[in-house]
Design a protein around this motif. Structure first.
Motif, PDB file in Angstrom:
ATOM      1  N   PRO A  48     -11.446  17.097   2.472  1.00 41.47           N
ATOM      2  CA  PRO A  48     -11.073  18.485   2.775  1.00 41.47           C
ATOM      3  C   PRO A  48     -11.748  19.547   1.927  1.00 41.47           C
ATOM      4  O   PRO A  48     -11.791  20.711   2.339  1.00 41.47           O
ATOM      5  N   ASP A  49     -12.280  19.194   0.756  1.00 41.08           N
ATOM      6  CA  ASP A  49     -12.897  20.229  -0.085  1.00 41.08           C
ATOM      7  C   ASP A  49     -14.246  20.690   0.442  1.00 41.08           C
ATOM      8  O   ASP A  49     -14.818  21.661  -0.048  1.00 41.08           O
ATOM      9  N   GLY A  50     -14.779  20.011   1.460  1.00 36.69           N
ATOM     10  CA  GLY A  50     -16.047  20.416   2.054  1.00 36.69           C
ATOM     11  C   GLY A  50     -17.271  20.056   1.236  1.00 36.69           C
ATOM     12  O   GLY A  50     -18.402  20.311   1.668  1.00 36.69           O
ATOM     13  N   ARG A  51     -17.091  19.464   0.072  1.00 39.89           N
ATOM     14  CA  ARG A  51     -18.214  19.124  -0.804  1.00 39.89           C
ATOM     15  C   ARG A  51     -18.400  17.626  -0.978  1.00 39.89           C
ATOM     16  O   ARG A  51     -19.479  17.179  -1.358  1.00 39.89           O
ATOM     17  N   HIS A  52     -17.347  16.865  -0.733  1.00 35.75           N
ATOM     18  CA  HIS A  52     -17.410  15.428  -0.974  1.00 35.75           C
ATOM     19  C   HIS A  52     -17.093  14.646   0.305  1.00 35.75           C
ATOM     20  O   HIS A  52     -16.507  15.184   1.245  1.00 35.75           O
ATOM     21  N   PHE A  53     -17.475  13.395   0.308  1.00 35.63           N
ATOM     22  CA  PHE A  53     -17.226  12.537   1.452  1.00 35.63           C
ATOM     23  C   PHE A  53     -17.084  11.094   0.975  1.00 35.63           C
ATOM     24  O   PHE A  53     -17.561  10.719  -0.098  1.00 35.63           O
ATOM     25  N   LEU A  54     -16.412  10.294   1.771  1.00 39.29           N
ATOM     26  CA  LEU A  54     -16.283   8.861   1.514  1.00 39.29           C
ATOM     27  C   LEU A  54     -17.297   8.126   2.381  1.00 39.29           C
ATOM     28  O   LEU A  54     -17.573   8.535   3.514  1.00 39.29           O
ATOM     29  N   TYR A  55     -17.850   7.052   1.868  1.00 38.76           N
ATOM     30  CA  TYR A  55     -18.790   6.272   2.672  1.00 38.76           C
ATOM     31  C   TYR A  55     -18.850   4.842   2.146  1.00 38.76           C
ATOM     32  O   TYR A  55     -18.368   4.540   1.058  1.00 38.76           O
TER      33      TYR A  55
ATOM     34  N   SER B 183      -3.773  14.135   4.259  1.00 37.62           N
ATOM     35  CA  SER B 183      -3.323  15.115   3.273  1.00 37.62           C
ATOM     36  C   SER B 183      -1.820  15.067   3.070  1.00 37.62           C
ATOM     37  O   SER B 183      -1.052  14.794   4.006  1.00 37.62           O
ATOM     38  N   ASP B 184      -1.382  15.344   1.825  1.00 38.20           N
ATOM     39  CA  ASP B 184       0.039  15.477   1.527  1.00 38.20           C
ATOM     40  C   ASP B 184       0.543  16.874   1.848  1.00 38.20           C
ATOM     41  O   ASP B 184       1.726  17.166   1.702  1.00 38.20           O
ATOM     42  N   GLY B 185      -0.366  17.779   2.245  1.00 44.06           N
ATOM     43  CA  GLY B 185       0.025  19.124   2.627  1.00 44.06           C
ATOM     44  C   GLY B 185      -0.128  20.169   1.549  1.00 44.06           C
ATOM     45  O   GLY B 185       0.017  21.365   1.811  1.00 44.06           O
ATOM     46  N   ASP B 186      -0.467  19.750   0.311  1.00 40.49           N
ATOM     47  CA  ASP B 186      -0.603  20.727  -0.765  1.00 40.49           C
ATOM     48  C   ASP B 186      -2.048  21.105  -1.042  1.00 40.49           C
ATOM     49  O   ASP B 186      -2.336  21.947  -1.893  1.00 40.49           O
ATOM     50  N   GLY B 187      -2.992  20.486  -0.342  1.00 36.04           N
ATOM     51  CA  GLY B 187      -4.406  20.794  -0.524  1.00 36.04           C
ATOM     52  C   GLY B 187      -5.026  20.189  -1.755  1.00 36.04           C
ATOM     53  O   GLY B 187      -6.218  20.361  -1.998  1.00 36.04           O
ATOM     54  N   GLU B 188      -4.240  19.485  -2.556  1.00 37.03           N
ATOM     55  CA  GLU B 188      -4.758  18.913  -3.789  1.00 37.03           C
ATOM     56  C   GLU B 188      -4.661  17.403  -3.836  1.00 37.03           C
ATOM     57  O   GLU B 188      -5.338  16.766  -4.638  1.00 37.03           O
ATOM     58  N   SER B 189      -3.813  16.838  -3.032  1.00 35.77           N
ATOM     59  CA  SER B 189      -3.633  15.388  -3.056  1.00 35.77           C
ATOM     60  C   SER B 189      -3.389  14.868  -1.650  1.00 35.77           C
ATOM     61  O   SER B 189      -3.101  15.632  -0.725  1.00 35.77           O
ATOM     62  N   GLY B 190      -3.511  13.584  -1.508  1.00 36.40           N
ATOM     63  CA  GLY B 190      -3.299  12.948  -0.222  1.00 36.40           C
ATOM     64  C   GLY B 190      -3.273  11.448  -0.400  1.00 36.40           C
ATOM     65  O   GLY B 190      -3.091  10.937  -1.516  1.00 36.40           O
TER      66      GLY B 190
ATOM     67  N   VAL C 193      -7.483   4.099  13.385  1.00 31.53           N
ATOM     68  CA  VAL C 193      -6.468   4.956  12.766  1.00 31.53           C
ATOM     69  C   VAL C 193      -7.022   6.362  12.619  1.00 31.53           C
ATOM     70  O   VAL C 193      -8.197   6.549  12.311  1.00 31.53           O
ATOM     71  N   SER C 194      -6.167   7.360  12.833  1.00 35.59           N
ATOM     72  CA  SER C 194      -6.538   8.748  12.599  1.00 35.59           C
ATOM     73  C   SER C 194      -5.322   9.488  12.055  1.00 35.59           C
ATOM     74  O   SER C 194      -4.186   9.187  12.439  1.00 35.59           O
ATOM     75  N   ALA C 195      -5.551  10.445  11.145  1.00 32.73           N
ATOM     76  CA  ALA C 195      -4.458  11.212  10.551  1.00 32.73           C
ATOM     77  C   ALA C 195      -4.695  12.694  10.770  1.00 32.73           C
ATOM     78  O   ALA C 195      -5.810  13.188  10.627  1.00 32.73           O
ATOM     79  N   SER C 196      -3.634  13.430  11.130  1.00 31.56           N
ATOM     80  CA  SER C 196      -3.743  14.865  11.353  1.00 31.56           C
ATOM     81  C   SER C 196      -3.319  15.623  10.099  1.00 31.56           C
ATOM     82  O   SER C 196      -2.759  15.055   9.159  1.00 31.56           O
ATOM     83  N   ALA C 197      -3.565  16.933  10.089  1.00 31.88           N
ATOM     84  CA  ALA C 197      -3.239  17.763   8.924  1.00 31.88           C
ATOM     85  C   ALA C 197      -1.741  17.871   8.684  1.00 31.88           C
ATOM     86  O   ALA C 197      -1.306  18.158   7.569  1.00 31.88           O
TER      87      ALA C 197
END
Length: 230
Positions: A11-18, A58-65, A109-113
């Motif tokens: 979500p930060d727009g700068r990082h990704f998992l691969y 996301s956990d909804g706080d924008g900082e953790s999930g 699997v897919s997760a929504s906001a």
């Protein structure tokens, strides 16, 4: 290393998992990449060993999930600190969800906001090809009792569907005409040409194209060794 694939943005727009594939089992697994870093400057600390590619929820706080992944058919979750880009605690099984289907290391699997999770249950590999309206109602059944049916792709004119059945490529017409089997040596991930006359797919470690009407044999469209499936 053998290959990198399966990039999934955070979500930060700068990082990704691969996923990094490696002959060394201690190196193969999931890593965190940075979009503004050159390859030589990417983080080489493995985040987790590969079970399946993780899905960020996301956990909804924008900082953790949490990272969702499938292990032995079971959907697991592990806390993930988005600021520090590290895992916290131990993975736990998500209650009320039984077995989840995966294709190699790709989980269904897919997760929504808002925290909702969509998934495809594991178990029986028989399936049906159906048309579903925008309100979620099934409007027609195209074919039933299909073995390991996956990767449906609607043709540009909306009249046909490319489908992988038992690891082979088939074309199904929505007007009820008999289906056409287009491959006999394995296929994955079909994509229609813009004109709708050919279907490109993954096969034998390369890209191939086959006439959608079954009038010709598959032809290789990418040099072998220059393309990795998925």
């Amino acid at each position: 290393e053998d290959f990198h694939f399966g990039a999934s943005p955070l979500p930060d727009g700068r990082h990704f998992l691969y996923f990094r594939g490696s002959k060394d089992a201690n190196n193969a697994g999931i890593y965190v990449g940075r979009v503004d870093a050159e390859p030589k400057n990417q983080n080489l600390t493995r985040l987790m060993a590969a079970g399946t590619l993780p899905v960020y929820a996301s956990d909804g706080d924008g900082e953790s999930g949490r990272l969702l992944f499938v292990r032995n058919g079971i959907l697991m979750a592990q806390s993930f600190d988005l600021g520090r880009l590290v895992l916290d605690g131990e993975p736990v099984r998500i209650p009320a969800i039984d077995r989840v289907q995966s294709l190699e290391i790709f989980p269904a699997v897919s997760a929504s906001a808002n925290g909702a999770i969509a998934y495809r249950p594991g178990g029986s590999e028989m399936a049906s090809l159906v048309l579903v309206s925008k309100d979620g109602k099934e409007s027609a059944t195209i074919a039933g009792s299909l073995d390991k049916a996956e990767h449906p792709r609607l043709s540009p004119d909306g009249r046909s569907v490319a489908l992988i059945v038992a690891s082979q490529l088939w074309k199904y017409d929505l007007d009820g005409r008999p289906p056409i089997k287009l491959t006999f040596d394995g296929a994955l991930s079909p994509v229609w040409s813009r004109a709708g006359d050919k279907i490109v797919y993954e096969g034998g470690g390369t890209l191939r194209a086959v006439p959608a009407d079954g009038s010709g044999k598959p032809e290789q469209v990418a040099p072998k060794g220059h393309f990795h499936p998925h």
